[in-house]
Design a protein around this motif. Structure first.
Motif, PDB file in Angstrom:
ATOM      1  N   GLY A  75       0.787  -1.236   0.000  1.00 54.69           N
ATOM      2  CA  GLY A  75       0.000   0.000   0.000  1.00 54.69           C
ATOM      3  C   GLY A  75       0.814   1.279   0.000  1.00 54.69           C
ATOM      4  N   TYR A  76       2.153   1.183   0.088  1.00 57.36           N
ATOM      5  CA  TYR A  76       2.953   2.408   0.151  1.00 57.36           C
ATOM      6  C   TYR A  76       3.028   3.134  -1.188  1.00 57.36           C
ATOM      7  N   ARG A  77       2.938   2.381  -2.301  1.00 58.54           N
ATOM      8  CA  ARG A  77       3.009   3.039  -3.610  1.00 58.54           C
ATOM      9  C   ARG A  77       1.921   4.109  -3.748  1.00 58.54           C
ATOM     10  N   ALA A  78       0.723   3.787  -3.239  1.00 56.55           N
ATOM     11  CA  ALA A  78      -0.406   4.713  -3.398  1.00 56.55           C
ATOM     12  C   ALA A  78      -0.233   5.985  -2.562  1.00 56.55           C
ATOM     13  N   LYS A  79       0.689   5.945  -1.610  1.00 56.07           N
ATOM     14  CA  LYS A  79       0.847   7.110  -0.722  1.00 56.07           C
ATOM     15  C   LYS A  79       1.881   8.112  -1.220  1.00 56.07           C
ATOM     16  N   VAL A  80       2.580   7.750  -2.306  1.00 55.43           N
ATOM     17  CA  VAL A  80       3.647   8.654  -2.772  1.00 55.43           C
ATOM     18  C   VAL A  80       3.571   8.911  -4.271  1.00 55.43           C
ATOM     19  N   SER A  81       4.173  10.028  -4.644  1.00 61.15           N
ATOM     20  CA  SER A  81       4.459  10.260  -6.054  1.00 61.15           C
ATOM     21  C   SER A  81       5.842   9.703  -6.322  1.00 61.15           C
ATOM     22  N   LEU A  82       5.932   8.956  -7.422  1.00 60.45           N
ATOM     23  CA  LEU A  82       7.173   8.255  -7.729  1.00 60.45           C
ATOM     24  C   LEU A  82       7.849   8.938  -8.923  1.00 60.45           C
ATOM     25  N   ALA A  83       9.130   9.230  -8.742  1.00 60.59           N
ATOM     26  CA  ALA A  83       9.889   9.860  -9.828  1.00 60.59           C
ATOM     27  C   ALA A  83      11.010   8.929 -10.269  1.00 60.59           C
ATOM     28  N   THR A  84      11.158   8.782 -11.585  1.00 61.63           N
ATOM     29  CA  THR A  84      12.358   8.133 -12.085  1.00 61.63           C
ATOM     30  C   THR A  84      12.786   8.834 -13.371  1.00 61.63           C
ATOM     31  N   LYS A  85      13.916   8.355 -13.931  1.00 58.67           N
ATOM     32  CA  LYS A  85      14.561   9.174 -14.971  1.00 58.67           C
ATOM     33  C   LYS A  85      14.994   8.331 -16.161  1.00 58.67           C
ATOM     34  N   LEU A  86      14.820   8.929 -17.315  1.00 59.25           N
ATOM     35  CA  LEU A  86      15.302   8.300 -18.553  1.00 59.25           C
ATOM     36  C   LEU A  86      16.828   8.409 -18.595  1.00 59.25           C
ATOM     37  N   PRO A  87      17.542   7.284 -18.779  1.00 58.28           N
ATOM     38  CA  PRO A  87      19.014   7.370 -18.819  1.00 58.28           C
ATOM     39  C   PRO A  87      19.474   7.971 -20.145  1.00 58.28           C
ATOM     40  N   THR A  88      19.499   9.286 -20.208  1.00 57.11           N
ATOM     41  CA  THR A  88      19.648  10.001 -21.481  1.00 57.11           C
ATOM     42  C   THR A  88      20.955   9.670 -22.206  1.00 57.11           C
ATOM     43  N   TRP A  89      21.983   9.311 -21.463  1.00 57.98           N
ATOM     44  CA  TRP A  89      23.283   9.026 -22.076  1.00 57.98           C
ATOM     45  C   TRP A  89      23.254   7.710 -22.861  1.00 57.98           C
ATOM     46  N   LEU A  90      22.183   6.910 -22.667  1.00 61.16           N
ATOM     47  CA  LEU A  90      22.080   5.637 -23.392  1.00 61.16           C
ATOM     48  C   LEU A  90      21.146   5.729 -24.604  1.00 61.16           C
ATOM     49  N   ILE A  91      20.598   6.919 -24.827  1.00 63.82           N
ATOM     50  CA  ILE A  91      19.558   7.062 -25.853  1.00 63.82           C
ATOM     51  C   ILE A  91      20.150   7.442 -27.210  1.00 63.82           C
ATOM     52  N   SER A  93      17.886   6.674 -30.047  1.00 58.00           N
ATOM     53  CA  SER A  93      16.683   6.800 -30.880  1.00 58.00           C
ATOM     54  C   SER A  93      15.465   6.828 -29.966  1.00 58.00           C
ATOM     55  N   LEU A  94      14.321   7.179 -30.542  1.00 60.94           N
ATOM     56  CA  LEU A  94      13.102   7.188 -29.726  1.00 60.94           C
ATOM     57  C   LEU A  94      12.680   5.763 -29.365  1.00 60.94           C
ATOM     58  N   ASP A  95      13.102   4.792 -30.169  1.00 61.91           N
ATOM     59  CA  ASP A  95      12.849   3.385 -29.794  1.00 61.91           C
ATOM     60  C   ASP A  95      13.541   3.063 -28.478  1.00 61.91           C
ATOM     61  N   ASP A  96      14.761   3.607 -28.314  1.00 61.17           N
ATOM     62  CA  ASP A  96      15.473   3.398 -27.040  1.00 61.17           C
ATOM     63  C   ASP A  96      14.651   3.969 -25.880  1.00 61.17           C
ATOM     64  N   CYS A  97      14.065   5.138 -26.113  1.00 62.81           N
ATOM     65  CA  CYS A  97      13.244   5.765 -25.046  1.00 62.81           C
ATOM     66  C   CYS A  97      12.105   4.822 -24.664  1.00 62.81           C
ATOM     67  N   ASP A  98      11.438   4.268 -25.662  1.00 62.09           N
ATOM     68  CA  ASP A  98      10.338   3.319 -25.400  1.00 62.09           C
ATOM     69  C   ASP A  98      10.830   2.142 -24.571  1.00 62.09           C
TER      70      ASP A  98
END
Ligand SMILES: NC(=O)c1ccc[n+]([C@@H]2O[C@H](COP(=O)([O-])OP(=O)(O)OC[C@H]3O[C@@H](n4cnc5c(N)ncnc54)[C@H](OP(=O)(O)O)[C@@H]3O)[C@@H](O)[C@H]2O)c1
Length: 381
Positions: A75-91, A93-98
């Motif tokens: 139940g803790y997931r519902a109590k928070v806003s979760l942030a994560t990040k696209l590893p931009t140095w590995l991108i 193409s947009l397929d990589d983003c997907d």
């Protein structure tokens, strides 16, 4: 817990956010998170009102996101806003983003990421991503319900920060390195105000400069000043209160590594507020900044006039690593940075004493002499 405003969004973040980049470990391996302790720390923070948790693809050698999925079960997931990040140095193409976003949703065992950041932007990286039209891609993910808000984290100079903010009007938030020592570094105070005026929420990372400002005892001239204060606070509390005092700061992420730090920082956040520091207290923080700066041994301003060195020596970066090591009484940290963050082709021992750099240096620094000395100290065991 105190709650704050978050740019143009109708949402109140807790003053303190949990940065899950420095979780307790079982041993020296950053991939071996002490899951029971780290889970207890995150849940303690959430039970005491923290509503924002920040991770990234790369944290803890890729184990940060799967760990968080477990920590936020029950139940803790519902109590928070979760942030994560696209590893931009590995991108590339947009397929990589997907690919990365879909894997992150799996790793985090969630249907949606509340705050999705382009991780660690600098000017060159932004230009690459901009050419790929990454923000149009991100908007598709918003429409598909995979992410809720788009932002970026930043490490470069102010001009690059302004360019990124101005280039896209869909940013909801940004994340900058900011603390009472870094008012003129990277985005700095100018960037904080610029982004806030444009309606972006500003999340602060490295509020304690990765722990250097929380050192106990701090270097002697700093310790003396803190001791003279009419109110006694820990160095960590001073640094955090200085941030929360500013209305433009939306939330402060701290990368806590022990339960004691979580308890202390939650208690600090509970006492926090915009405008809560007196003029005298703000003046004291400025004196502390000056006391730290007075410890800098090499008066390099990183103007870059000494560059390019014909031998490829990264003079300003080397001096910055060494200055920080002395200033924050952390030579082991400086040695680590010198070995791991500088390529052997950039190190001080390549200097052939041509003195070309010295002729260009506006501060008249005896560069080759310092380079020799710094190399000897930073490669010492
Ligand atoms: N997007 C990016 O590019 C990026 C970059 C950096 C950080 N971040 C995010 O921002 C978060 C915050 O940055 P940060 O981790 O550098 O934060 P920070 O608060 O500047 O540094 C955290 C360190 O400070 C020390 N500390 C924390 N609370 C303390 C207390 N009450 N007393 C004494 N020491 C204390 C601990 O050091 P010890 O472990 O040595 O005790 C801890 O590991 C990260 O966790 C991460 O989520 C993002």
């Amino acid at each position: 817990m105190q709650y704050r405003t978050f740019g143009a969004l109708d949402w109140k973040p807790s003053a303190l956010g949990f940065g899950a980049m420095r979780l307790p470990l079982l041993n020296d391996d950053a991939g071996q998170i002490d899951a029971p302790l780290a889970t207890a720390m995150i849940r303690y923070a959430i039970d005491h009102g923290v509503n924002y948790v920040d991770t990234a693809w790369s944290y803890h050698k890729g184990m940060g996101e799967p760990f968080l999925a477990q920590a936020l079960a029950d139940g803790y997931r519902a109590k928070v806003s979760l942030a994560t990040k696209l590893p931009t140095w590995l991108i590339q193409s947009l397929d990589d983003c997907d690919t990365y976003l879909n894997r992150q949703l799996e790793r985090l065992q969630t249907d949606v990421i509340d705050f999705y950041l382009l991780h660690s932007l600098h000017q060159e990286r932004w230009h690459t991503l901009r050419a790929l039209n990454v923000t149009a891609w991100a908007e598709k993910q918003l429409a598909a319900g995979k992410i809720r808000h788009i932002g970026f984290s930043f490490h470069d100079r102010y001009a690059a920060f302004q360019e990124i903010v101005d280039d896209y009007d869909g940013w909801d938030f940004c994340q900058i390195q900011y603390n009472f020592m870094d008012v003129n570094e990277q985005a700095g105070m100018r960037g904080l105000h610029y982004a806030a005026e444009k309606g972006l929420a500003v999340i602060v990372m490295e509020p304690l400069r990765g722990g250097k400002l929380a050192k106990n005892p701090p270097p002697a001239p700093v310790a003396r000043l803190w001791a003279q204060a009419p109110i006694q606070r820990t160095p960590a509390d001073w640094a955090l209160q200085w941030l929360w005092n500013q209305p433009e700061v939306s939330l402060v992420l701290s990368g806590m590594s022990t339960m004691q730090q979580v308890i202390e920082n939650v208690a600090s956040a509970e006492r926090s507020g915009v405008g809560s520091l007196t003029a005298g207290e703000l003046a004291l923080v400025e004196q502390v900044r000056a006391a730290y700066q007075a410890l800098i041994p090499i008066p390099c301003t990183a103007c870059g006039y000494c560059q390019p060195c014909p031998q490829g020596v990264a003079i300003p970066r080397i001096f910055s690593i060494y200055n920080e090591g002395i200033m924050y009484d952390d030579l082991p940290g400086a040695r680590d940075a010198y070995r791991h963050w500088l390529d052997a082709t950039e190190r001080a021992d390549l200097c052939v004493e041509c003195h070309q750099c010295e002729e260009q240096c506006p501060q008249s620094i005896e560069i080759p002499t310092w380079l020799q000395q710094v190399h000897a100290q930073l490669l010492a065991d």
